[in-house]
Design a protein around this motif. Structure first.
Motif, PDB file in Angstrom:
ATOM      1  N   HIS A  60     134.681 -19.855   6.710  1.00  8.51           N
ATOM      2  CA  HIS A  60     135.842 -19.575   6.041  1.00  8.51           C
ATOM      3  C   HIS A  60     135.704 -20.248   4.522  1.00  8.51           C
ATOM      4  O   HIS A  60     136.225 -19.840   3.594  1.00  8.51           O
ATOM      5  CB  HIS A  60     137.053 -20.270   6.683  1.00  8.51           C
ATOM      6  CG  HIS A  60     137.544 -19.485   7.672  1.00  8.51           C
ATOM      7  ND1 HIS A  60     137.830 -18.060   7.482  1.00  8.51           N
ATOM      8  CD2 HIS A  60     137.811 -19.657   9.063  1.00  8.51           C
ATOM      9  CE1 HIS A  60     138.484 -17.578   8.787  1.00  8.51           C
ATOM     10  NE2 HIS A  60     138.418 -18.568   9.520  1.00  8.51           N
TER      11      HIS A  60
ATOM     12  N   GLU B 118     138.261 -13.703   8.819  1.00 10.58           N
ATOM     13  CA  GLU B 118     137.877 -14.063  10.390  1.00 10.58           C
ATOM     14  C   GLU B 118     136.374 -13.295  10.655  1.00 10.58           C
ATOM     15  O   GLU B 118     135.632 -13.800  11.316  1.00 10.58           O
ATOM     16  CB  GLU B 118     138.909 -13.246  11.316  1.00 10.58           C
ATOM     17  CG  GLU B 118     140.203 -14.042  11.150  1.00 10.58           C
ATOM     18  CD  GLU B 118     139.829 -15.862  11.271  1.00 10.58           C
ATOM     19  OE1 GLU B 118     139.245 -16.148  12.168  1.00 10.58           O
ATOM     20  OE2 GLU B 118     140.831 -16.501  10.621  1.00 10.58           O
TER      21      GLU B 118
ATOM     22  N   HIS C 297     131.758 -21.318  12.105  1.00 11.85           N
ATOM     23  CA  HIS C 297     133.054 -20.546  11.688  1.00 11.85           C
ATOM     24  C   HIS C 297     133.778 -20.935  10.919  1.00 11.85           C
ATOM     25  O   HIS C 297     134.205 -20.435   9.889  1.00 11.85           O
ATOM     26  CB  HIS C 297     133.679 -20.149  13.083  1.00 11.85           C
ATOM     27  CG  HIS C 297     134.815 -19.216  12.909  1.00 11.85           C
ATOM     28  ND1 HIS C 297     134.825 -17.973  13.160  1.00 11.85           N
ATOM     29  CD2 HIS C 297     136.123 -19.279  12.355  1.00 11.85           C
ATOM     30  CE1 HIS C 297     136.171 -17.111  12.754  1.00 11.85           C
ATOM     31  NE2 HIS C 297     136.982 -18.112  12.478  1.00 11.85           N
TER      32      HIS C 297
ATOM     33  N   HIS D 220     142.364 -11.762  13.519  1.00  8.60           N
ATOM     34  CA  HIS D 220     141.412 -11.859  14.464  1.00  8.60           C
ATOM     35  C   HIS D 220     141.317 -10.604  15.189  1.00  8.60           C
ATOM     36  O   HIS D 220     139.933  -9.920  15.468  1.00  8.60           O
ATOM     37  CB  HIS D 220     141.407 -12.992  15.453  1.00  8.60           C
ATOM     38  CG  HIS D 220     141.711 -14.161  15.057  1.00  8.60           C
ATOM     39  ND1 HIS D 220     142.978 -14.694  14.402  1.00  8.60           N
ATOM     40  CD2 HIS D 220     140.732 -15.173  14.856  1.00  8.60           C
ATOM     41  CE1 HIS D 220     142.931 -15.981  14.028  1.00  8.60           C
ATOM     42  NE2 HIS D 220     141.420 -16.187  14.289  1.00  8.60           N
TER      43      HIS D 220
HETATM   44 ZN   LIG Z   1     138.725 -18.197  11.886  1.00 14.35          ZN
END
Ligand SMILES: [Zn+2]
Length: 455
Positions: A188, A213, A184, A277
């Protein structure tokens, strides 16, 4: 990463072992860890090209001693004390390390990030240059600092441990062994590198934040679908019924994984706010649904499920009886055809990876909207498949209520008068262009020429 390339890498790359999901995830019946053994992965770097750390020309591990977390005044490169670099076995590979050792954790951090980068560079079809390349050539990876947190920043990933219920550091849960978290965070970095950041201070970047996200989660989901153990467990527990709406109960023991929970969400735009998120969920759901639809389309093409079952599983009538029936039909279809189902899912995975890479390579960060991302996905599908899946993508996004923003100029209606064509001089219907005179703006009732932009 394509199946073909993976086979080739297995012959030339360097071997590591990593856990597909955290070791602390337990089987539902309490009989032990869900992933008791680490799975072998091969990174694209040849043993001869490996550097101490482990490291290579793109990234390297420093097992720092007594390091405090980086902050605004304390940044890479790290120059303090460190433990000796992890060494390969006599054959040049790192698959000999004891999973109980600190060296195993340090090597896992490198292997995970390198593997996820390999997978995504394959989908992009080129090297992903770091967004911090003006300052550093290589990403600094710091595992196991005494901190109950983890962070990614400009030129580094720095990981500590989870927390115990009383708030102290839980040394049983090192974040650097958590594939999803590392993937994850690398996601980014990929977005910073490939999409960039908004430059206009008037841009509130609400959808940009949600996209970031979502991208982190999708990078992790697609990457984790490269573990045979994860794919097998997912298919065995669902029997191929991967419909995401209310589907979390079907993914069984994997539902403890955050990325799986994110993928199997049923949020629409009207359910979420502006927190990144929260806002990411409908976008992630729409994109994951697209992969599931492509998977099911392939199952129909191979005559493994009927078109009727596919339609019923997509357009839920909403009764539990139907859901039970649908699951029973999937179970019957899957049993005996496990390998063919898996092949279809891996093809759908690779389609999604390529689709996202083309999309992320084209969208611009300023005033980005989910609707703009949808259009980029449609364009990407036209580039990849000639537009085979555009209707399916439209449907997935429509269900999530992803559409032009209500104030979009795209939604404003234009009469031909607005557009500057005169009326009342014979036929003016579309198709009879002889009646249109683009040189003469139509006067409005107040005598002012239309002020609408000509789109
Ligand atoms: Zn994140």
């Amino acid at each position: 990463m394509s199946l073909e390339l993976d086979r080739r890498l297995a012959e030339v790359g360097t071997r590591f072992r990593i856990f597909p999901q955290p070791r602390f995830l337990q089987k539902a019946d309490g009989s032990g860890p869900l992933f008791a053994e680490p799975e072998q992965v091969t990174v694209s770097v040849e043993p001869e090209a490996m550097r101490p750390g482990p490291g290579d020309d793109r990234m390297f591990v420093i097992d720092a001693i007594g390091k405090l977390p980086y902050n605004n005044f304390f940044r890479p490169p790290f120059r303090g004390n460190r433990r000796p670099a992890v060494q390969p076995g006599p054959d040049g590979h790192f698959d000999h390390l004891d999973p109980a050792s600190r060296e195993f954790s340090a090597a896992t951090m490198y292997a995970t990030v390198r593997r996820v980068l390999d997978i995504w560079e394959d989908y992009f079809g080129r090297t992903i240059q770091w967004h911090f390349e003006s300052d550093f050539a290589r990403l600094e990876l710091i595992p196991l600092i005494e901190w109950n947190n983890a962070q990614s920043g400009y030129g580094f990933l720095e990981f500590g441990y989870g927390s115990k219920p009383n708030g102290t550091i839980d040394h049983e849960r090192p974040f650097c062994e958590n594939f999803d978290v590392l993937a994850h965070e690398l996601g980014h970095s990929i977005i910073f590198a490939e999409v960039g950041v908004p430059a206009n201070p008037r841009d509130e970047a609400i959808d940009y934040g949600g996209m970031h996200e979502s991208a982190g989660d999708l990078v992790a989901i697609v990457a984790s679908l490269h573990f045979h153990s994860v794919v097998d467990l997912l298919l065995d527990s669902t029997k191929g019924n991967l419909l995401t709406i209310n589907g979390l109960d079907r993914v069984g023991e994997l539902s403890d994984s955050r990325e799986i929970r994110v993928a199997f969400n049923s949020r629409r735009m009207s359910d979420v706010g502006e927190e990144p998120h929260d806002r990411s969920l409908p976008l992630t759901g729409a994109i994951f649904d697209t992969m599931v639809e492509v998977f099911q389309q392939d199952l129909v093409a191979k005559k493994l499920i009927s078109e009727d079952l596919r339609n019923r599983s997509t357009n839920l009538p909403g009764t539990s009886q139907d859901l039970v029936e649908i699951q029973a039909e999937f179970t019957a279809a899957y049993t005996g055809n496990e390998a063919a189902f898996k092949d279809s899912l891996l093809r759908a995975r690779d389609y999604l990876g390529r689709l996202l890479a083309v999309t992320w390579g084209t969208i611009k960060p300023d005033f980005l909207t989910y609707h703009g991302i949808l259009r980029a996905l449609l364009a990407a599908d036209r580039e990849i498949t000639g537009g085979e899946n555009v209707q399916l993508i439209r449907a997935c996004f429509a269900w999530r209520e992803i559409a032009p923003v209500p104030t979009s100029l795209m939604l404003r209606q234009h009469t031909i008068t607005n557009c500057g064509f005169s009326v009342g001089r014979g036929p003016t219907v579309a198709g009879d262009t002889a009646a249109f005179d683009p040189q003469i703006p139509a006067p409005r009732a107040d005598g002012v020429t239309s002020a609408l932009p000509r789109l």
